[in-house]
Design a protein around this motif. Structure first.
Motif, PDB file in Angstrom:
ATOM      1  N   MET A  19       0.848  -1.180   0.000  1.00 40.62           N
ATOM      2  CA  MET A  19       0.000   0.000   0.000  1.00 40.62           C
ATOM      3  C   MET A  19       0.888   1.236   0.000  1.00 40.62           C
ATOM      4  O   MET A  19       1.600   1.488   0.963  1.00 40.62           O
ATOM      5  CB  MET A  19      -0.881  -0.002   1.258  1.00 40.62           C
ATOM      6  CG  MET A  19      -1.944  -1.063   1.195  1.00 40.62           C
ATOM      7  SD  MET A  19      -3.191  -0.624   0.001  1.00 40.62           S
ATOM      8  CE  MET A  19      -3.812  -2.220  -0.460  1.00 40.62           C
TER       9      MET A  19
ATOM     10  N   LYS B  89      -3.477  -8.281  -3.120  1.00 45.96           N
ATOM     11  CA  LYS B  89      -3.907  -7.626  -1.884  1.00 45.96           C
ATOM     12  C   LYS B  89      -4.419  -8.707  -0.955  1.00 45.96           C
ATOM     13  O   LYS B  89      -5.365  -9.411  -1.275  1.00 45.96           O
ATOM     14  CB  LYS B  89      -5.014  -6.633  -2.181  1.00 45.96           C
ATOM     15  CG  LYS B  89      -4.556  -5.477  -3.026  1.00 45.96           C
ATOM     16  CD  LYS B  89      -5.651  -4.435  -3.060  1.00 45.96           C
ATOM     17  CE  LYS B  89      -5.340  -3.347  -4.046  1.00 45.96           C
ATOM     18  NZ  LYS B  89      -6.430  -2.369  -4.118  1.00 45.96           N
ATOM     19  N   LEU B  90      -3.770  -8.822   0.191  1.00 39.41           N
ATOM     20  CA  LEU B  90      -4.110  -9.905   1.106  1.00 39.41           C
ATOM     21  C   LEU B  90      -4.740  -9.353   2.381  1.00 39.41           C
ATOM     22  O   LEU B  90      -4.364  -8.289   2.853  1.00 39.41           O
ATOM     23  CB  LEU B  90      -2.838 -10.694   1.466  1.00 39.41           C
ATOM     24  CG  LEU B  90      -2.090 -11.330   0.290  1.00 39.41           C
ATOM     25  CD1 LEU B  90      -0.757 -11.873   0.755  1.00 39.41           C
ATOM     26  CD2 LEU B  90      -2.927 -12.427  -0.322  1.00 39.41           C
ATOM     27  N   PRO B  91      -5.691 -10.099   2.930  1.00 39.84           N
ATOM     28  CA  PRO B  91      -6.294  -9.678   4.191  1.00 39.84           C
ATOM     29  C   PRO B  91      -5.350  -9.988   5.354  1.00 39.84           C
ATOM     30  O   PRO B  91      -4.617 -10.969   5.310  1.00 39.84           O
ATOM     31  CB  PRO B  91      -7.550 -10.540   4.281  1.00 39.84           C
ATOM     32  CG  PRO B  91      -7.213 -11.766   3.517  1.00 39.84           C
ATOM     33  CD  PRO B  91      -6.273 -11.352   2.424  1.00 39.84           C
ATOM     34  N   SER B  92      -5.368  -9.131   6.352  1.00 42.75           N
ATOM     35  CA  SER B  92      -4.471  -9.364   7.481  1.00 42.75           C
ATOM     36  C   SER B  92      -5.246  -9.363   8.801  1.00 42.75           C
ATOM     37  O   SER B  92      -6.446  -9.138   8.810  1.00 42.75           O
ATOM     38  CB  SER B  92      -3.386  -8.293   7.491  1.00 42.75           C
ATOM     39  OG  SER B  92      -2.555  -8.485   8.593  1.00 42.75           O
ATOM     40  N   VAL B  93      -4.518  -9.589   9.895  1.00 40.56           N
ATOM     41  CA  VAL B  93      -5.179  -9.722  11.199  1.00 40.56           C
ATOM     42  C   VAL B  93      -5.924  -8.472  11.638  1.00 40.56           C
ATOM     43  O   VAL B  93      -6.825  -8.538  12.463  1.00 40.56           O
ATOM     44  CB  VAL B  93      -4.162 -10.074  12.299  1.00 40.56           C
ATOM     45  CG1 VAL B  93      -3.794 -11.530  12.246  1.00 40.56           C
ATOM     46  CG2 VAL B  93      -2.933  -9.211  12.197  1.00 40.56           C
ATOM     47  N   THR B  94      -5.572  -7.325  11.096  1.00 45.18           N
ATOM     48  CA  THR B  94      -6.144  -6.077  11.584  1.00 45.18           C
ATOM     49  C   THR B  94      -7.486  -5.742  10.942  1.00 45.18           C
ATOM     50  O   THR B  94      -8.053  -4.697  11.217  1.00 45.18           O
ATOM     51  CB  THR B  94      -5.181  -4.915  11.288  1.00 45.18           C
ATOM     52  OG1 THR B  94      -4.789  -5.002   9.912  1.00 45.18           O
ATOM     53  CG2 THR B  94      -3.944  -4.994  12.144  1.00 45.18           C
ATOM     54  N   GLY B  95      -7.989  -6.633  10.048  1.00 50.59           N
ATOM     55  CA  GLY B  95      -9.259  -6.357   9.391  1.00 50.59           C
ATOM     56  C   GLY B  95      -9.114  -5.440   8.202  1.00 50.59           C
ATOM     57  O   GLY B  95     -10.087  -4.927   7.681  1.00 50.59           O
ATOM     58  N   SER B  96      -7.881  -5.215   7.756  1.00 54.30           N
ATOM     59  CA  SER B  96      -7.694  -4.458   6.530  1.00 54.30           C
ATOM     60  C   SER B  96      -6.774  -5.243   5.597  1.00 54.30           C
ATOM     61  O   SER B  96      -6.196  -6.256   5.978  1.00 54.30           O
ATOM     62  CB  SER B  96      -7.101  -3.078   6.831  1.00 54.30           C
ATOM     63  OG  SER B  96      -5.866  -3.221   7.473  1.00 54.30           O
ATOM     64  N   CYS B  97      -6.660  -4.765   4.370  1.00 52.34           N
ATOM     65  CA  CYS B  97      -5.854  -5.466   3.388  1.00 52.34           C
ATOM     66  C   CYS B  97      -4.615  -4.650   3.023  1.00 52.34           C
ATOM     67  O   CYS B  97      -4.634  -3.427   3.035  1.00 52.34           O
ATOM     68  CB  CYS B  97      -6.652  -5.710   2.100  1.00 52.34           C
ATOM     69  SG  CYS B  97      -7.909  -6.965   2.280  1.00 52.34           S
ATOM     70  N   SER B  98      -3.572  -5.365   2.674  1.00 51.54           N
ATOM     71  CA  SER B  98      -2.398  -4.704   2.141  1.00 51.54           C
ATOM     72  C   SER B  98      -1.721  -5.703   1.215  1.00 51.54           C
ATOM     73  O   SER B  98      -2.148  -6.844   1.115  1.00 51.54           O
ATOM     74  CB  SER B  98      -1.462  -4.280   3.266  1.00 51.54           C
ATOM     75  OG  SER B  98      -0.422  -3.486   2.750  1.00 51.54           O
TER      76      SER B  98
ATOM     77  N   PHE C  23      -0.189   0.678   9.025  1.00 49.15           N
ATOM     78  CA  PHE C  23       0.557  -0.001   7.962  1.00 49.15           C
ATOM     79  C   PHE C  23       1.346  -1.216   8.451  1.00 49.15           C
ATOM     80  O   PHE C  23       1.176  -2.333   7.957  1.00 49.15           O
ATOM     81  CB  PHE C  23       1.546   0.974   7.300  1.00 49.15           C
ATOM     82  CG  PHE C  23       0.896   1.898   6.326  1.00 49.15           C
ATOM     83  CD1 PHE C  23       0.277   1.412   5.184  1.00 49.15           C
ATOM     84  CD2 PHE C  23       0.874   3.265   6.544  1.00 49.15           C
ATOM     85  CE1 PHE C  23      -0.324   2.269   4.277  1.00 49.15           C
ATOM     86  CE2 PHE C  23       0.278   4.136   5.640  1.00 49.15           C
ATOM     87  CZ  PHE C  23      -0.317   3.631   4.511  1.00 49.15           C
TER      88      PHE C  23
ATOM     89  N   THR D  32      -0.462  -4.402  10.047  1.00 51.11           N
ATOM     90  CA  THR D  32      -1.132  -5.167   8.997  1.00 51.11           C
ATOM     91  C   THR D  32      -0.116  -6.008   8.235  1.00 51.11           C
ATOM     92  O   THR D  32      -0.408  -7.096   7.759  1.00 51.11           O
ATOM     93  CB  THR D  32      -1.819  -4.213   7.999  1.00 51.11           C
ATOM     94  OG1 THR D  32      -2.625  -3.312   8.739  1.00 51.11           O
ATOM     95  CG2 THR D  32      -2.663  -4.964   6.999  1.00 51.11           C
TER      96      THR D  32
ATOM     97  N   LEU E 120       1.754 -10.617   6.445  1.00 55.51           N
ATOM     98  CA  LEU E 120       2.044 -10.657   5.009  1.00 55.51           C
ATOM     99  C   LEU E 120       3.540 -10.816   4.771  1.00 55.51           C
ATOM    100  O   LEU E 120       3.972 -11.515   3.847  1.00 55.51           O
ATOM    101  CB  LEU E 120       1.560  -9.376   4.323  1.00 55.51           C
ATOM    102  CG  LEU E 120       0.098  -8.967   4.508  1.00 55.51           C
ATOM    103  CD1 LEU E 120      -0.264  -7.884   3.519  1.00 55.51           C
ATOM    104  CD2 LEU E 120      -0.820 -10.141   4.346  1.00 55.51           C
TER     105      LEU E 120
ATOM    106  N   VAL F 283       4.463 -14.463   5.159  1.00 51.44           N
ATOM    107  CA  VAL F 283       4.099 -15.238   3.972  1.00 51.44           C
ATOM    108  C   VAL F 283       5.076 -14.941   2.832  1.00 51.44           C
ATOM    109  O   VAL F 283       5.562 -15.845   2.145  1.00 51.44           O
ATOM    110  CB  VAL F 283       2.646 -14.927   3.533  1.00 51.44           C
ATOM    111  CG1 VAL F 283       2.340 -15.567   2.198  1.00 51.44           C
ATOM    112  CG2 VAL F 283       1.670 -15.416   4.587  1.00 51.44           C
TER     113      VAL F 283
END
Lengths: 231, 101
Positions: A1, A59-68, A182, A185, A189, A192
């Motif tokens: 992002m 764009k991957l979803p992360s633990v914080t409920g948003s994507c980056s 930022f 999140t 990722l 991975v």
């Protein structure tokens, strides 16, 4: 992002462009040297660039409920260092800024610095240090790629904090706020991404270890040991 | 072990997916109607900055006219990358095979 178009006020966007330009120029110079003198490494350069293309499109979803999205710069940083990586990052950022309205032309200097220079330089330094102390190659590559990804977003947070210090608490307090958005999140990722880059590295060792030796990424001894361990 | 790296990568991705499924169900329950979750981190940052009254001074030259067009270009980006990676790994793999035979 990346930092969105128009979201860095003067003088910050000019400042980051100026900081990034020498790195880009030296990166282009190094790239030319590869084209001239190390033609056998060209496909690997293409793969490293393509890797940034693929990973930064996911764009991957992360633990914080948003994507980056991951940055994909770790592989190129380990193989070619921070300068060449800045040029590859510029290509991807141009594509995303022009076709996707993701990131932007005015903020590109800042985005090249975080994604193409700061993150990859840290990754490269970590990889070289790990190589010196004989760290397991795959763990070493994992750490480098993880760091390239995460540090990119730490720098992004810092860049935004400098441009938008909070009314109370100043730069430090807004840095904390941007880190929460930022970097947090990004942690899963980055894990991975690190694993995927390490796996890709294994395949490169499988098919063309000679190029890795020529690029001084691995020594012949390390290749021999890895080959023995893989049987 | 030959496939150690593959197994570790598979496990990490499985854990990643499991975390998503777990957090998603919690988040979906907490949402009021019409609210959306899983927005981009940059949208959150944008919101945070706009709260202070900042107006972006430059807007993108071109914006994808819809979410579909945007996803077209994102897929195209991934496809270009995947094509190049696949081509060269295939090329190297075949070269090595030819060399050992």
């Amino acid at each position: 992002m990346h930092i969105m178009e128009g979201f860095l006020p003067s003088p910050w966007w000019q400042f980051w462009w100026l900081v990034s330009l020498p790195f880009l120029a030296f990166g282009l110079h190094q790239m030319k040297a590869i084209v001239r003198e190390r033609r056998e490494a060209l496909p690997l350069l293409a793969v490293a660039g393509a890797f940034v293309f693929v990973l930064s499109s996911l764009k991957l979803p992360s633990v914080t409920g948003s994507c980056s999205h991951p940055t994909g710069t770790g592989l190129s940083a380990v193989l070619f260092g921070g300068f060449v990586t800045s040029v590859l990052a510029l290509i991807v950022l141009l594509y995303q800024a022009l076709l996707l309205a993701h990131g932007g032309i005015t903020t590109m200097g800042a985005n090249v610095f975080s994604m193409g220079i700061a993150g990859p330089l840290v990754a490269w330094a970590l990889y070289r240090a790990g190589k010196q102390v004989n760290l397991n190659t795959f763990i070493n590559v994992f750490i480098a790629a993880f760091a390239a990804d995460l540090f990119t977003y730490v720098v992004t947070s810092f860049q935004l904090a400098l441009a938008f210090p909070a009314a109370e608490g100043g730069i430090i307090s807004s840095f904390a706020a941007f880190i929460a958005i930022f970097a947090l999140t990004q942690v899963p990722l980055a894990v991975v991404e690190g694993v995927i880059v390490a796996l890709t590295f294994k395949y490169i060792i499988d098919v063309r270890p000679d190029i890795l030796v020529k690029l001084d990424v691995l020594t012949q001894n390390m290749v021999n040991r890895l080959k023995e361990a893989a049987v | 072990m030959r496939y150690k790296a593959e197994i570790i990568a598979g496990l990490v991705i499985a854990v990643f997916v499991a975390i998503f499924i777990f957090t998603n169900s919690a988040i979906q329950q907490g949402l009021s109607e019409g609210e959306e979750s899983w927005a981009g981190a940059d949208a959150q940052a944008e919101e945070f900055i706009s709260e202070s009254g900042y107006e972006p001074w430059f807007s993108p030259l071109w914006e994808p006219p819809s979410g579909e067009i945007e996803s077209l270009f994102f897929s195209l980006q991934a496809a270009i990358g995947a094509l190049i990676i696949g081509y060269f790994f295939g090329y190297y793999g075949a070269q090595r095979k030819k060399g050992t035979n």
